[in-house]
Design an enzyme around this catalytic site. Structure first.
Site, PDB file in Angstrom:
ATOM      1  N   THR A   1       0.819  -1.206   0.000  1.00 53.60           N
ATOM      2  CA  THR A   1       0.000   0.000   0.000  1.00 53.60           C
ATOM      3  C   THR A   1       0.854   1.258   0.000  1.00 53.60           C
ATOM      4  O   THR A   1       1.891   1.312   0.637  1.00 53.60           O
ATOM      5  CB  THR A   1      -0.920  -0.013   1.232  1.00 53.60           C
TER       6      THR A   1
ATOM      7  N   GLY B   1     -10.016  -4.638   2.389  1.00 53.66           N
ATOM      8  CA  GLY B   1      -8.963  -4.365   3.368  1.00 53.66           C
ATOM      9  C   GLY B   1      -9.257  -3.119   4.174  1.00 53.66           C
ATOM     10  O   GLY B   1     -10.345  -2.545   4.117  1.00 53.66           O
ATOM     11  N   ASP B   2      -8.246  -2.703   4.892  1.00 54.27           N
ATOM     12  CA  ASP B   2      -8.399  -1.524   5.756  1.00 54.27           C
ATOM     13  C   ASP B   2      -8.286  -0.204   4.997  1.00 54.27           C
ATOM     14  O   ASP B   2      -8.820   0.818   5.431  1.00 54.27           O
ATOM     15  CB  ASP B   2      -7.337  -1.548   6.860  1.00 54.27           C
TER      16      ASP B   2
ATOM     17  N   GLY C   1      -0.240  -2.465   6.239  1.00 51.50           N
ATOM     18  CA  GLY C   1      -0.023  -3.603   7.129  1.00 51.50           C
ATOM     19  C   GLY C   1      -1.076  -4.661   6.924  1.00 51.50           C
ATOM     20  O   GLY C   1      -1.793  -4.664   5.924  1.00 51.50           O
TER      21      GLY C   1
HETATM   22  N1  ASP Z   1      -3.243  -2.878   4.419  1.00 50.65           N
HETATM   23  C1  ASP Z   1      -3.351  -3.510   3.116  1.00 50.65           C
HETATM   24  C2  ASP Z   1      -4.470  -4.491   3.134  1.00 50.65           C
HETATM   25  O1  ASP Z   1      -4.636  -5.196   4.123  1.00 50.65           O
HETATM   26  C3  ASP Z   1      -2.108  -4.183   2.704  1.00 50.65           C
HETATM   27  C4  ASP Z   1      -0.926  -3.294   2.537  1.00 50.65           C
HETATM   28  O2  ASP Z   1      -0.716  -2.403   3.330  1.00 50.65           O
HETATM   29  O3  ASP Z   1      -0.177  -3.514   1.586  1.00 50.65           O
HETATM   30  O4  ASP Z   1      -5.149  -4.610   2.137  1.00 50.65           O
END
Ligand code: ASP
Length: 215
Positions: free
Chosen positions: A80, A110-111, A132
């Site tokens: 991300t 996702g978040d 994360g």
């Molecule tokens: N937070 C992102 C997700 O869980 C993953 C990332 O940070 O790459 O989709």
């Protein structure tokens, strides 16, 4: 995507649109629509193929969980891209790309797009963008929790970020990090992974670029 998010905020009564409806709205707003091929990169495609190969192997539940994060976690490479900014008028903003989870399934969300989890900005406190293991960032409501600790408990951005990333996310077994800035321009980039690609610039133009632990 940023223009579309802006259009949702400015030109609709809603906060979040998804799937087909979001595409219809984007078209109605006259925004540029690109072919999925536009987002193709060989690196990410190969990572997906490797994850699919591994998926064919019999795995127990814990390994199934690990499957999604395999390449990312071991190489501390969550995918991300996020940003947090304060402008000269005191407006705070945060933006978070959809990331990083290789081989996610079942319409997994996702978040990153969830306001309060991976992204949050409040002119009274701070702007936060996270990267994360998204499931943990959703459970811990990371971005809003940092803001809430500042708002209700009077903690600094640095104190609040430490508690949320290390005690809350870490306590649940998750990992990742945040980039954040508060209403006074203090910047914090906290993480509980081995490293996090990150950079910041203040109003004097001082640029910092780091990967591993802080000095
Ligand atoms: N937070 C992102 C997700 O869980 C993953 C990332 O940070 O790459 O989709």
């Amino acid at each position: 995507p940023i223009d579309l998010a802006r259009a949702v905020m400015d030109n609709s009564p809603h906060v979040m649109l998804s799937g087909k409806g979001a595409e219809t709205f984007a078209k109605e707003q006259g925004l540029e629509i690109v072919d999925p091929q536009y987002f193709y990169t060989e690196n990410r495609f190969n990572a997906l193929q490797r994850a699919k190969e591994r998926e064919k192997i019999e795995l127990d539940h814990d390994d199934q969980q690990a499957l999604f994060y395999d390449a990312e976690i071991k190489n501390f490479k969550y995918g991300t891209v996020g940003c947090a900014a304060l402008d000269k008028d005191g407006n705070l903003a945060a933006g978070t790309s959809t990331g990083g989870m290789t081989n996610k399934r079942w319409g997994r969300v996702g978040d990153a797009p969830i306001i309060g989890s991976g992204t949050y900005a409040n002119n009274a406190t701070c702007a936060v963008s996270s990267t994360g293991w998204g499931e943990y960032f959703i459970r811990a409501q990371v971005a809003h929790d940092i803001s809430a600790l500042m708002e209700y408990k009077g903690l600094s951005l640095a104190e609040a970020s430490k508690i949320v990333i290390h005690d809350k996310v870490g306590g649940l077994g998750g990992d990742g990090g945040i980039v954040a800035i508060d209403k006074d321009g203090n910047m914090v980039m906290e993480f509980n992974t081995e490293g996090m690609y990150r950079a910041s610039m203040n109003d004097q133009g001082d640029l910092k670029i780091e990967i591993y632990e802080k000095e």
